[in-house]
Design a protein around this motif. Sequence first.
Motif, PDB file in Angstrom:
ATOM      1  N   SER A  40       0.861  -1.178   0.000  1.00  0.00           N
ATOM      2  CA  SER A  40       0.000   0.000   0.000  1.00  0.00           C
ATOM      3  C   SER A  40       0.898   1.229   0.000  1.00  0.00           C
ATOM      4  O   SER A  40       2.027   1.178   0.478  1.00  0.00           O
ATOM      5  N   ARG A  42       1.281   5.621  -1.671  1.00  0.00           N
ATOM      6  CA  ARG A  42       0.704   6.864  -2.185  1.00  0.00           C
ATOM      7  C   ARG A  42       1.325   7.198  -3.530  1.00  0.00           C
ATOM      8  O   ARG A  42       2.540   7.209  -3.680  1.00  0.00           O
ATOM      9  N   GLU A 124      -2.187  17.801  -0.315  1.00  0.00           N
ATOM     10  CA  GLU A 124      -3.477  18.026   0.355  1.00  0.00           C
ATOM     11  C   GLU A 124      -3.957  19.466   0.120  1.00  0.00           C
ATOM     12  O   GLU A 124      -5.155  19.724  -0.040  1.00  0.00           O
TER      13      GLU A 124
ATOM     14  N   SER B  47       2.057   6.958   6.793  1.00  0.00           N
ATOM     15  CA  SER B  47       1.222   8.027   6.240  1.00  0.00           C
ATOM     16  C   SER B  47      -0.235   7.742   6.590  1.00  0.00           C
ATOM     17  O   SER B  47      -0.648   6.572   6.606  1.00  0.00           O
ATOM     18  N   PRO B  48      -1.019   8.798   6.888  1.00  0.00           N
ATOM     19  CA  PRO B  48      -2.414   8.531   7.280  1.00  0.00           C
ATOM     20  C   PRO B  48      -3.274   8.011   6.128  1.00  0.00           C
ATOM     21  O   PRO B  48      -4.198   7.236   6.347  1.00  0.00           O
ATOM     22  N   ASP B  49      -2.991   8.468   4.903  1.00  0.00           N
ATOM     23  CA  ASP B  49      -3.828   7.974   3.790  1.00  0.00           C
ATOM     24  C   ASP B  49      -2.993   7.229   2.762  1.00  0.00           C
ATOM     25  O   ASP B  49      -2.159   7.815   2.093  1.00  0.00           O
ATOM     26  N   VAL B  50      -3.236   5.950   2.690  1.00  0.00           N
ATOM     27  CA  VAL B  50      -2.552   5.113   1.709  1.00  0.00           C
ATOM     28  C   VAL B  50      -3.588   4.326   0.910  1.00  0.00           C
ATOM     29  O   VAL B  50      -4.670   4.032   1.398  1.00  0.00           O
ATOM     30  N   ASP B  51      -3.217   4.055  -0.340  1.00  0.00           N
ATOM     31  CA  ASP B  51      -4.089   3.265  -1.209  1.00  0.00           C
ATOM     32  C   ASP B  51      -3.408   1.942  -1.527  1.00  0.00           C
ATOM     33  O   ASP B  51      -2.201   1.810  -1.366  1.00  0.00           O
ATOM     34  N   GLN B 131       0.254   2.289   6.671  1.00  0.00           N
ATOM     35  CA  GLN B 131      -0.887   3.063   7.193  1.00  0.00           C
ATOM     36  C   GLN B 131      -0.596   3.524   8.612  1.00  0.00           C
ATOM     37  O   GLN B 131      -0.224   2.712   9.459  1.00  0.00           O
ATOM     38  N   ARG B 133      -1.724   4.596  12.102  1.00  0.00           N
ATOM     39  CA  ARG B 133      -2.927   4.439  12.926  1.00  0.00           C
ATOM     40  C   ARG B 133      -2.981   5.589  13.911  1.00  0.00           C
ATOM     41  O   ARG B 133      -2.020   5.826  14.634  1.00  0.00           O
ATOM     42  N   ASP B 134      -4.116   6.259  13.918  1.00  0.00           N
ATOM     43  CA  ASP B 134      -4.268   7.393  14.819  1.00  0.00           C
ATOM     44  C   ASP B 134      -4.815   6.887  16.148  1.00  0.00           C
ATOM     45  O   ASP B 134      -6.003   6.948  16.433  1.00  0.00           O
TER      46      ASP B 134
END
Lengths: 142, 142
Positions: A40, A42, A124, B47-51, B131, B133-134
């Motif tokens: 995964s 970006r 962002e 990273s907080p947003d991963v695809d 990813q 995790r918060d």
Amino acid sequence: MKLRLKRNKLMAEPPAMATGDIAFILIIFFLVCVSVQPDSGREQQIPRSESKEQKTEQSKNIEVAMTRDRATINGNPVPNEEFVGRLRTMLASKQRPEDRIVVVKSRQDTPYMWWIKVTGWIEEAGGIITLQLEEERTVVTP
Amino acid sequence: MKIKRKTFSADVPSMAMGDIIFTLLIFFVILARAQDDSHLKWEPAKSPDVDQAKHALASVVIDVNNKLYLNGQPIGVSQLAGALKERLGNAPAGERTVLLKVHREATAQFFEPVIEAISEAGGDLLHVLEQERDDKKQARAP
């Protein structure tokens, strides 16, 4: 009078001989699950590198400079929590993609995890990242 | 006097066909999907947003010792763009994904020239990240 019918009870146990095969298949199955776990990440669109002729054009673009743990916008230090908001405000008036280019300059000791965080903030805020690298040149003196 | 020899049947038991096919299937899945850079040591940045990563034509790694690898083979940064162009060939846009796996502590002097080389080769750059995790947010949530 009640009739009691005896039902044949069938054995439904797996043969003990197959236990080794079953365990082997299960091991392989879980190994596959681990090894094919998809990566995964970006995506990042970075324009192809170009020569220095565009320097005058670049000077109009916003410049983000990075050190080991700090980031500046056009030379002004910005707190991490305000970074996205301030950059978004600066980009708000710019509609054309070429105007939304943000030139990223990093000091050589900038760690990747910090770099990825800051470039994430730029994306962002709607910026298009362009890297500015220092070019190494060998000068031969007589 | 004729002695009759016993004949043994040497057929593969048809009951085992399912197991054999399943094992073969898994074997070919491993061959097709296993990354040959799995032996390299590196830790992804978070990273907080991963695809999910798409199917990639090449994988570039910068390991814990800042050494560069292309599909598991050591390579110099000056050769990277050429080698990538060769691997990407005439693949159409959108199908030219190059996975970039950089150790989180690697510095800009190592990873920026690599990003530039991928961009020069016309690859679609995908940073492989973990990813984030918060946990703080989750802890605060009722």
